[in-house]
Motif scaffolding. Structure first.
Motif, short mmCIF file in Angstrom:
data_model
loop_
_atom_site.label_atom_id
_atom_site.label_comp_id
_atom_site.label_asym_id
_atom_site.label_seq_id
_atom_site.Cartn_x
_atom_site.Cartn_y
_atom_site.Cartn_z
N GLN A 81 2.44 -4.20 -4.23
CA GLN A 81 3.09 -2.91 -4.44
C GLN A 81 3.20 -2.13 -3.14
N SER B 268 5.76 7.58 0.36
CA SER B 268 5.75 9.01 0.05
C SER B 268 6.75 9.73 0.96
N GLN C 25 3.75 6.69 4.46
CA GLN C 25 4.66 7.82 4.52
C GLN C 25 6.05 7.36 4.93
N GLY D 200 0.82 -1.20 0.00
CA GLY D 200 0.00 0.00 0.00
C GLY D 200 0.85 1.24 0.00
N LEU D 201 0.23 2.35 0.35
CA LEU D 201 0.90 3.63 0.42
C LEU D 201 1.19 3.98 1.87
N ALA E 187 10.29 1.71 -1.95
CA ALA E 187 9.14 1.54 -2.83
C ALA E 187 9.47 0.56 -3.96
N THR F 33 4.32 1.66 -1.93
CA THR F 33 4.64 3.03 -2.30
C THR F 33 4.94 3.80 -1.03
#
Length: 127
Positions: free
Chosen positions: A122, A126, A12, A9-10, A90, A124
């Motif tokens: 995946q 940020s 920080q 996932g996404l 990532a 990711t």
């Protein structure tokens, strides 16, 4: 053996995430299990591995101290706890099972040593 990775996932930078790999088809209790990652245009790279006795683990230098691989042979599951995530972490993460059972040691272990692969999940990060 079939492998299904999940948990991507996404997140920080500085955050944490846990990837899971569910396996089926045969028991994984006799096999080294590993995690790899790949970014577009680059070769798949080794991240972590755990031996079949669940005693020894091995990490790439870039994740050592931040990632922890574990397994539950009773559930045929492998996990990767990722802490202090960085943007360079990532990638698409893959779990994999060793080609042969009862491997001893991780000397130069890499992609070619693993014969069964999941579909990837995946991650990711940020900044």
């Amino acid at each position: 053996v079939q492998l299904q990775a999940s948990g991507g996932g996404l997140v920080q930078a500085g955050g944490s995430l846990r990837l899971s790999c569910a396996t089926s088809g045969r028991t994984i209790s006799s096999y080294v299990m590993g995690w790899f990652r790949q970014t577009p245009g680059k070769e798949r790279e080794f991240v972590a591995a755990i031996d079949w006795r669940t005693i020894n683990t091995y990490y790439s230098g870039s994740v050592k101290g931040r990632f922890t691989i574990s397994r539950d042979n009773s559930k045929n599951m492998v996990s990767l706890q990722m802490n202090s995530l960085k943007p360079e972490d990532a990638a698409v993460y893959y779990c994999a099972a060793d080609r042969a059972p009862y491997r001893v040691g991780f000397n130069n272990i890499g992609v070619a040593d693993f014969g069964s692969w999941g579909q990837g999940t995946q991650l990711t990060v940020s900044s």
